[in-house]
Enzyme design. Sequence first.
Site, PDB file in Angstrom:
ATOM      1  N   LYS A 188       0.817  -1.210   0.000  1.00  0.00           N
ATOM      2  CA  LYS A 188       0.000   0.000   0.000  1.00  0.00           C
ATOM      3  C   LYS A 188       0.857   1.268   0.000  1.00  0.00           C
ATOM      4  O   LYS A 188       0.391   2.325  -0.407  1.00  0.00           O
ATOM      5  CB  LYS A 188      -0.983  -0.034   1.163  1.00  0.00           C
ATOM      6  CG  LYS A 188      -2.016  -1.138   0.929  1.00  0.00           C
ATOM      7  CD  LYS A 188      -3.077  -1.217   1.973  1.00  0.00           C
ATOM      8  CE  LYS A 188      -4.188  -2.170   1.566  1.00  0.00           C
ATOM      9  NZ  LYS A 188      -3.875  -3.579   1.848  1.00  0.00           N
TER      10      LYS A 188
HETATM   11  C1  PLP Z   1      -4.573  -4.646   1.436  1.00  0.00           C
HETATM   12  C2  PLP Z   1      -3.853  -5.925   1.362  1.00  0.00           C
HETATM   13  C3  PLP Z   1      -4.282  -6.965   0.515  1.00  0.00           C
HETATM   14  C4  PLP Z   1      -5.534  -6.859  -0.309  1.00  0.00           C
HETATM   15  O1  PLP Z   1      -5.443  -5.883  -1.313  1.00  0.00           O
HETATM   16  P1  PLP Z   1      -6.746  -5.390  -2.080  1.00  0.00           P
HETATM   17  O2  PLP Z   1      -6.290  -4.289  -2.954  1.00  0.00           O
HETATM   18  O3  PLP Z   1      -7.715  -4.932  -1.017  1.00  0.00           O
HETATM   19  O4  PLP Z   1      -7.267  -6.561  -2.825  1.00  0.00           O
HETATM   20  C5  PLP Z   1      -3.504  -8.100   0.453  1.00  0.00           C
HETATM   21  N1  PLP Z   1      -2.392  -8.256   1.200  1.00  0.00           N
HETATM   22  C6  PLP Z   1      -1.967  -7.297   2.037  1.00  0.00           C
HETATM   23  C7  PLP Z   1      -0.744  -7.523   2.849  1.00  0.00           C
HETATM   24  C8  PLP Z   1      -2.672  -6.103   2.150  1.00  0.00           C
HETATM   25  O5  PLP Z   1      -2.247  -5.136   2.976  1.00  0.00           O
END
Ligand code: PLP
Length: 463
Positions: free
Chosen positions: A112
Site C-alpha cells: 500500500k
Molecule cells: C490490502 C492488502 C491486501 C488486499 O489488497 P486489495 O487491494 O484490497 O485486494 C492483500 N495483502 C496485504 C498484505 C494487504 O495489505
Amino acid sequence: MKYISTRGKCSPQTFEEVLLTGLAPDGGLFVPESLPELSCDEIRSYQGLSYPELALKIISPFIGNEIPAGALQVIIEESYSEFDHPDIAPLSRLVGNEWILELYHGPTLAFKDFALQVLGRLLDYVLTKKEQRVVILGATSGDTGSAALEGCRHSDHVDIFILHPYKRVSDVQRKQMTTVPGDNVFNLAIEGNFDDCQRIVKAAFTDQTFLPEHRQLVAVNSINWARILMQIVYYFSAALKLGAPDCQVSFSVPTGNFGDVFAGYLAKRMGLPVDRLVVATNQNDILHRFISANEYSTTNLSKTFSPSMDILVSSNFERYLFDLFDLDAIALSDFMNRFGKETLSVSEQQWQRVKDWFDSASVDDDTTCEIIAEVFKESGKLLDPHTAVGVKAARICKDDQTPIITLATAHPAKFSDAIAAAGLALPELPKHLTDLFEREERYTVMPNEITEITNFIKNNCRP
Ligand SMILES: *Cc1c(COP(=O)(O)O)cnc(C)c1O
C-alpha cells in the site's frame, strides 16, 4: 482525462476532483472515461527505465495537464526515495517459472506504500495550490492505516482519522498505526469487524453535514482512484523484467477489496501481455465463488491468518462489473441494489468473459501455513500469509509455459502468528522499525456506532 461514475448519475470529473473525494455523489466509483492503449513498441521503449521513470510514463496520461510534468516527477521521485531497496519493486524467483514481486520495501512494509506515498504528496500539492483543508477518513483491515498515516501525516492541510476493527489486526499492524506521531493523526478502534468500519466510513461520506464549514472528506482506501492508478505501474515493471512485451506473463494477486488485482486488469487492458490474472482469496471467498461458479453472495466473515483479506464485500469489484456490464450503469445499479438480498449471477456470456481473463482459488489457514513452510524449505524465502495465499493459488492455477508472478504484498515480520504456526523462526523487523514495540501507542476504542464517530471527528479536527 475525465472520470465517470459507475452509477452513471454524475457529470464527468477531473483527476483533481476525483483525488479529493471518495465515492461519486451518486454512490458509484470513479473510473477513467477511457484507457490509454500502449503499443508493443511503446511498451518495449520502457525497458531499462528506473521505477520512478516508468511510473511517470504510465500515470501521466491519466492526469493530463492538471499537474505539470515537472511537479509530478518530483512527487514520484520523493515518494519512492523512502523505499529501502534500489529496485523499489524487486522480482525474485521461487522455483522454475514461479516468481514473487516484492512489494514490501516501503516505509510500512506492505504494497500500500506504493500508492499512499504518492497519494499523500499529490494531496498536499493540490491542497496547497487551492489553499484548502480536508479531512481524511479511512477504514483499514490492517495495512492501509499505517500506509495512509505515513503518506499523509506531513501535510498541514489534512486531519486524518483511521478506523480499524478492535483486536482484529496484527500487533505489528496496530503498532505501526498507533505510534505515528502528530496532532492531526487519530486512530479509532471500532468494536466490530472490518466491514462495520467500512460501513461507518461509507455513511459518513454520504452525509458530510457533521463537518466544520468548507471541509470535505477524502478517501484513502482503494475506492480512491489514485490508489489504483499507482498500482498499475508495478505490473508493467515486473512484466518488463521478464521480457514483456515479447512474452506473456501471469499474475497471482492476494485479494481483499479487489483493488490490486483491478490494477492488473487495467494493465492488461492497456496492452500489457498478461495471460491469466489469478484472484487469490483466503476463506473469505466471495470472489472465488463468483469466478469459479458464477455465484455472487455474502457469507459470514472468517477471521484468518491474512487479516488484510478478511473482507465480505470487495468494494472495487464494482469497477470491474461496470466493464463487464459494458458500462451499463442502470444494469449495474440494479445488480448492486439486489446484492445482499439474494444470490446473484451474471449471464452465461458475461461469465465466459470473466473466465477468459481470471482464475481463482481460495486457500485456508492450514494450507497457508503449509505453503509458508514448503516455500521456505525449497528456496529459503519466507512468505507472509497473504503472499502465501497468492503463491498457493498460483500453484493451483498455473500452466507449464507461462511465468507466473505472485504479488508479495507484505513483509513476513508483520504477521508473526502465521509464521509461528508454520513452525518457522520469526524474521526481524527492518532497521527503522526495530524499536516499534517500545513506542507509545495512541488510539481510542469506540462503539460500532456512526454518530459517535462523526462527533469525534467534528470535535477533533483542527480549526
Ligand atoms: C490490502 C492488502 C491486501 C488486499 O489488497 P486489495 O487491494 O484490497 O485486494 C492483500 N495483502 C496485504 C498484505 C494487504 O495489505
